[in-house]
Design an enzyme around this catalytic site. Structure first.
Site, short mmCIF file in Angstrom:
data_model
loop_
_atom_site.label_atom_id
_atom_site.label_comp_id
_atom_site.label_asym_id
_atom_site.label_seq_id
_atom_site.Cartn_x
_atom_site.Cartn_y
_atom_site.Cartn_z
N HIS A 190 0.82 -1.22 0.00
CA HIS A 190 0.00 0.00 0.00
C HIS A 190 0.85 1.27 0.00
O HIS A 190 0.54 2.22 -0.68
CB HIS A 190 -0.91 -0.02 1.22
N HIS A 247 -10.44 2.97 -0.46
CA HIS A 247 -10.56 2.49 0.91
C HIS A 247 -11.41 1.22 0.90
O HIS A 247 -12.40 1.10 1.59
CB HIS A 247 -11.16 3.56 1.83
N1 LIG Z 1 -1.90 4.90 -10.20
C1 LIG Z 1 -1.06 5.91 -10.01
N2 LIG Z 1 -0.77 6.73 -11.01
C2 LIG Z 1 0.03 7.77 -10.81
N3 LIG Z 1 0.56 8.10 -9.66
C3 LIG Z 1 0.32 7.32 -8.65
C4 LIG Z 1 -0.50 6.20 -8.77
N4 LIG Z 1 -0.60 5.62 -7.60
C5 LIG Z 1 0.12 6.37 -6.77
N5 LIG Z 1 0.67 7.41 -7.41
C6 LIG Z 1 1.42 8.49 -6.81
O1 LIG Z 1 2.34 7.99 -5.90
C7 LIG Z 1 2.43 8.86 -4.78
C8 LIG Z 1 2.20 8.10 -3.52
O2 LIG Z 1 0.88 7.70 -3.49
P1 LIG Z 1 0.07 7.52 -2.13
O3 LIG Z 1 0.83 6.63 -1.25
O4 LIG Z 1 -1.30 7.12 -2.48
O5 LIG Z 1 0.04 8.98 -1.56
P2 LIG Z 1 -0.24 9.34 -0.03
O6 LIG Z 1 0.96 8.96 0.69
O7 LIG Z 1 -0.45 10.79 -0.09
O8 LIG Z 1 -1.42 8.55 0.39
C9 LIG Z 1 1.42 9.96 -4.97
O9 LIG Z 1 2.02 11.10 -5.50
C10 LIG Z 1 0.51 9.38 -5.98
O10 LIG Z 1 -0.11 10.39 -6.71
#
Ligand SMILES: Nc1ncnc2c1ncn2[C@@H]1O[C@H](COP(=O)(O)OP(=O)(O)O)[C@@H](O)[C@H]1O
Ligand SMILES: [Mg+2]
Lengths: 90, 227, 757, 90
Positions: free
Chosen positions: C55, C104
């Protein structure tokens, strides 16, 4: 320290859709024989110091002016000693 | 000088900025009021806007009622200052007993957001003078604790004194007794209702109608006329 | 129990550690030892395990997501790209918009109300952390079969949770989806998106810089709830939820979040923060390591200063706790007092828990003893990367060969009519008003369009009437038939929806919901879908600004349909020019834009009438989508059309019925010549009404504009067909059937309340 | 006929925003000395027929599967004889 419980229920003449929704769902879930359900609120208050008459009077007032809206609700105040509390009280 | 209309912000208030906008659209001056301040900043009228003050925890409006600003609002309302409670504001007004009755969970138990038809039952309040008695208007309704209840005696009294200010038409959206959407106090200066006039003051926005503007023009006329 | 300090770890190199229970693989544990040159302390282990989970680390998806950064279309709107809490785009007039969608899913199955509620809470904090005022939310949802008993538990809870949280925050809900399919039975998809608006100069980033700057934790107290939430989000089964007795779900407090929003915006307005990060998955582990990793210096945190709700929490648990409604800010020392004052004004608890240090280490102390000493990048940004094996599934060919175009078609007009009535009443095609009416769409007083319009739209500036629009779409059935095309179809549909509302599509976010990455079939679906989406974005000129990946969406061995959800953000210079879907004026002409082919693979008709999934999804033509969008936007700007509705699942008839019901007026349609109609007794009408060819929309044109409009389409080469007129109080297809609006309304609006009210 | 009460409270480790809001409001209203407030639900069920072991077992199951979500909530089942009920029970 002791626990005082305040139970707040809608007055009997006020429609209680939450209780009704529960009751209506019961037969579907296989539970028969419940002829009425009312849903209310339970407040558990942890009281510092002894729960004497004065404390209870204050809690009663709190329930009446705040925890319940007596336009629509009734309430009951109960003392419920918590573990280890009895000794400390005496 | 135009009228100064105070708009109270409690923690958890949502529609304060919208209400300020509605006040401005009507041509009055919007004055933000903060829940911790007793000072009403010499406003001519007060609006208690919608939202979930204190999360609506315990009961809608129950905690806000005890805020410092409400002490002043209660005093002033009793002295005749116009006060409008919209949605959560209406709930606060019933909790303070400035208006009789109480608000409970909708009979269907869901939050409901809809374009709601109402009848303005009286124009002899500070906030409804610009409507015709019996006029039908549509404004947004959005709440989960919108069921108005009071005992039979109170309801009969409200009817007899012409204090049912708004009634739901077509659909009773929440099980309110006698289709009551809003009421007024005996003097007509304190009015509360569940639907949201401040969300119906600009064409295009929301439902695209401006049926709610009358609340704000009514008070403006009332106050400026009184000077 | 003795505190496992760094010193203690050095002295007891061979002490056994529960790395496996925490979800780490043997080689991952070895790597941590290598990085640190010793065994990790308990606190370090907790941090690495949670930050290296699927995750948080995207370890299985990273290699594929890379394409979004590589295949970037020319687009000068992009201000902040992938890698931050959310991407930011320029929408003109000095305004910037940030938006993102997150999942979620698993928590919402366990505790539908709180799972969904905290999903909204999390995404809103992401948007807030960029410096923006959140202005709207959207919620793409997927559930099991509509008539399955468990759906009656999950759906009402999820809907109440999204409403309960979003309504209480004062965020209008302006869009989303509700889809039913048995493949989501044990694994509903609860995706939530948020849009925020700010001025360019207000953009904030998650980084800790400036030695001596204070690290302030503010918002709710930290409790024991949600510990292991991260593991459950991405773990292989629901059982492995970290330390026992700590529940995997969190309870949200939207009231606290509303205070956090107002307080934070006031702090931004006074320019008091140097860096800011929301606390979401992995809590303080994530916030501190990401802030330190992205900044220039190191960071020291005194963990015992964190305000607790439960004094029995261990340092490891405090680091992992996912208690909601918290933020972490980096503040210059001389601004701390003012920061605290604003927090006090909003009744928000704020505590200095550490500071930015010179070195390059993240150091965490517990009552003066050091329990963490790590290079923060290794925790936050340099986690493991997997090249998971993938392979086109053995069953894919058979699935595609099972051609839906060969299914039995209605034998006569009466049967066609009956099937259409069934279609518009089917749970997936039925009105979702019973659900969306539980969401406040009016709050903030800027809502121009909301459900059931093609796109949600909010006004950004009261003076200039600048606005933004958003639509979210995904079709798991199409994606199952062909994940590459399916992802592009999701993109195309969302893009088309935004254009149909009159707004110009600018950029996208996504939420990629898939099964287990350890299954090569699923991994192939994921690889194909990301490739399709990246190629599609390049073709349409809409960069990916960010997104979210949710894996392990499956029940036992069975994965959900691959479900890439795409959110397209658009901008409109003047919201008074927006195009609604409602047909209103009798006598206006109805035109179909685009071409209709026989395309029934994955269609709503094949599902509703035949319970069938097979064949190929509709063909994708992104050049055509682009042209269609340009025409829709020009026509709206120049006042040539009064209504527009994009065509997607359910085909033309579904769109016509929705537009008629929305406006309260009927339509008379004529089946045009020249459609292919192999072996159908109802001739062209069947394909005309029910095919799901992409790249199409229906528009309502005032007679005075007819010539101007058709000339424009002709000049630019977009096929345009006059198909009827707005008229009467029924939907009539000449020579076929007539359905009264009343009949249609009853069918279309009755289904969902009957199932769930 | 008898009344059975099911009290449902959030587990101690779970955040209780409602209880917290109530507790924070108390000092402002002039009520001191309450160190914690938890707010839960109280269901009053009117049971047809005798409240024997079997009936209680059923109600227990109902509480576990329906009235409470044991992921986040604990519950207690209590028999509360209603007026005139005592005689009927014996
Ligand atoms: N499917 C995706 N396409 C593009 N960028 C992604 C994707 N999944 C995650 N990211 C990018 O990776 C980074 C980390 O994501 P995430 O862990 O969901 O963020 P956060 O820590 O704010 O919850 C974020 O900048 C998110 O936009
Ligand atoms: Mg984030």
């Amino acid at each position: 320290m002791a626990r005082v419980v305040v139970d707040v229920m809608l007055k009997p003449e006020i429609l209680d859709p939450q209780g009704q929704a529960v009751q209506r769902a019961l037969p579907r879930l296989g539970f028969q024989g419940i002829s009425d359900v009312r849903q209310g609120k339970r407040f558990e208050l942890e009281v510092d110091g002894p729960v004497d008459e004065a404390a209870l009077a204050r809690i009663h007032e709190m329930a009446e002016t705040f925890l319940a809206n007596t336009v629509i609700e009734d309430f009951v105040v109960k003392v419920e000693a918590t573990e280890g509390a009895e000794g400390a009280d005496k | 000088m135009t009228a100064r209309i105070g708009v109270v912000t409690f923690p958890g208030t949502l529609d304060d900025r919208d209400t300020q906008r509605a006040v401005r659209v009507a041509g009055a001056e919007a004055v933000p009021l903060w829940h911790r301040d007793k000072d009403l900043k010499q406003v001519d009228a007060v609006v208690l806007p919608g939202g979930f003050s204190y999360g609506d925890y315990l009961r809608a409006g129950a905690i806000s009622r005890f805020s410092p600003v409400m002490e002043s609002v209660i005093d002033q309302a009793k002295a005749g200052m116009p006060v409008l409670g919209i949605c959560n504001g209406f709930q606060v007004l019933t909790e303070t007993h400035l208006l009789p009755g109480a608000m409970l969970r909708n009979n269907h138990l869901h939050f409901i957001c809809r374009d709601q038809k109402l009848r303005v039952e009286t124009n002899s309040t500070a906030w409804t003078a610009d409507y015709e008695p019996g006029q039908e208007i549509s404004i947004p309704l959005k709440n989960i604790d919108g069921r108005y209840v009071a005992d039979e005696r109170t309801l009969d009294m409200l009817e007899a004194e012409g204090r049912v200010a708004f009634r739901y038409l077509d659909v009773n959206p929440n099980g309110s007794l006698r289709d009551i959407a809003g009421i007024t106090n005996a003097a007509g200066n304190v009015v509360g209702l569940m639907p949201h006039p401040e969300h119906a003051v600009e064409p295009l926005i929301g439902t695209g109608r401006t049926d709610g503007l009358g609340f704000f023009t009514s008070i403006l006329k009332n106050l400026v006329g009184a000077r | 129990m003795t505190l496992d300090t760094v010193k203690h770890a050095e002295q007891t190199p061979e002490a056994g550690q529960p790395w496996a229970e925490l979800g780490l693989k043997p080689d991952e544990y070895e790597r941590i030892r290598e990085i640190l040159g010793r065994r990790p302390t308990g606190a370090e282990l907790a941090m690495y395990s949670v930050m290296w989970s699927e995750h948080c680390s995207y370890k299985s998806s990273k290699v594929h997501l890379k394409q979004f950064g590589e295949k970037v279309p020319e687009n000068d709107a992009m201000l902040v790209g992938i890698g931050e809490n959310a991407g930011v785009v320029d929408v003109g007039q000095g305004y910037a918009v940030t938006f993102k969608v997150e999942s979620h899913n698993h928590p919402s199955y366990i505790e539908p109300y709180q799972g969904a509620a905290t999903g909204v809470g999390g995404i809103v904090r992401d948007i807030l952390a960029m410096g923006a005022r959140p202005v709207a939310v959207v919620d793409p949802l997927r559930f099991g079969a509509a008539d399955h008993p468990d759906t009656k538990r999950v759906l009402p809870g999820v809907v109440a949770g999204i409403g309960g949280y979003g309504n209480c925050l004062g965020l209008p809900n302006i869009g989303g989806e509700v889809v039913f399919d048995p493949c989501y039975q044990g694994n509903p998809l609860v995706n939530a998106g948020c849009i925020g608006v700010m001025k360019h100069e207000d953009i904030h980033l998650a980084k800790a810089s400036g030695t001596g700057n204070k690290v302030i934790l503010y918002g709710a107290r930290t409790g024991g709830d949600g510990i292991g939430g991260v593991s459950v989000l991405a773990s292989e089964t629901f059982e492995s939820t970290g330390p026992a007795k700590r529940p995997a779900v969190q309870v949200g407090d939207p009231f606290q979040e509303k205070l956090l929003i107002e307080c934070t915006l006031e702090i931004f307005a006074e320019k008091l923060v140097a860096g800011i990060q929301d606390l979401g998955g992995a809590g303080l582990s994530c916030a501190t390591s990401e802030l330190a990793s992205a900044g220039s210096g190191g960071m020291r945190v005194d963990l015992d200063t964190v305000p607790l709700r439960d004094s029995s929490l261990s340092p490891e648990e405090i680091l992992m706790s996912e208690s909601q409604e918290r933020m972490c800010a980096v503040v210059e020392p001389d601004k701390v007092d003012r920061f605290m004052e604003i927090c006090e004004k909003w009744d928000v608890i704020a505590t200095v828990i550490g500071e930015v240090t010179e070195g390059e280490r993240l150091e965490i102390f517990w009552h003066g003893e050091q329990i963490v000493d790590v290079p923060p990048r290794t925790v936050a940004h340099e986690g493991p990367v997997y090249h998971r094996p993938y392979e086109r599934p053995s069953w894919q060919d058979a699935l595609q060969a099972d051609d839906a175009n060969k299914l039995a078609r209605p034998a006569n007009s009466a049967e066609l009519k009956e099937q259409i009535l069934k279609l518009v009443a089917s749970p997936n095609q039925a009105s979702k008003a019973w659900i969306t009416d539980q969401y406040d769409r009016f709050v903030q007083g800027n809502t121009i369009l909301a459900q059931p319009e093609d796109a949600g739209m909010v006004r950004v500036d009261e003076e200039s009437n600048l606005g933004v629009a958003m639509a979210t779409d995904g079709n798991g059935r199409y994606a199952k038939l062909d994940p590459y095309a399916g992802a592009q179809l999701a993109l195309a549909e969302s893009y088309r929806n935004v254009a149909a509302s009159g707004a110009k599509p600018l950029a996208i976010s996504n939420c990629l919901n898939f099964g287990s990455p350890e299954d090569p079939d699923v991994m192939w679906q994921f690889a194909e879908a990301t490739r399709g989406l990246a190629d599609g974005c390049l073709a349409l000129g809409t960069p990916v600004t960010g997104g979210n990946v949710s894996l392990y969406n499956q029940t036992g061995e069975t994965a959900i349909h691959p479900t890439p959800v795409v959110a397209v953000l658009g901008v409109i210079d003047d919201v008074t020019r927006r195009t609604p879907i409602a047909f209103k004026e009798e006598g206006q002409l109805l035109y179909l834009l685009g071409e209709t082919h026989e395309e029934f693979g994955g269609s709503a008709w094949s599902q509703v009438v035949h319970d069938h999934l097979g064949g190929l999804p509709p063909k994708v033509d992104l050049e055509r989508e682009r042209l269609l969008a340009e025409i829709l936007i020009s026509a709206s700007r120049d006042g040539m059309i009064d209504a527009a509705h994009d065509l997607s699942d359910g085909g033309l008839i579904q769109a016509i019925v929705e537009s008629c019901l929305r406006g309260g007026v009927g339509a008379r349609l004529v089946v045009p010549d020249g459609l292919s109609s192999t072996g159908s007794a109802t001739g062209d009408a069947f394909t005309f009404l029910l095919s799901e060819s992409a790249g199409r929309a229906v528009v309502s044109v005032p007679r005075s504009e007819e010539l101007r409009f058709t000339d424009m389409c002709g000049a630019r080469g977009l096929p345009v067909t006059r198909i009827g007129v707005v008229d009467g109080d029924a939907v009539e297809v000449q020579g076929q059937f007539q359905l009264s609006l009343e009949e249609l309304r009853t069918a279309h609006t009755g289904t969902i309340p009957e199932l769930f009210a």
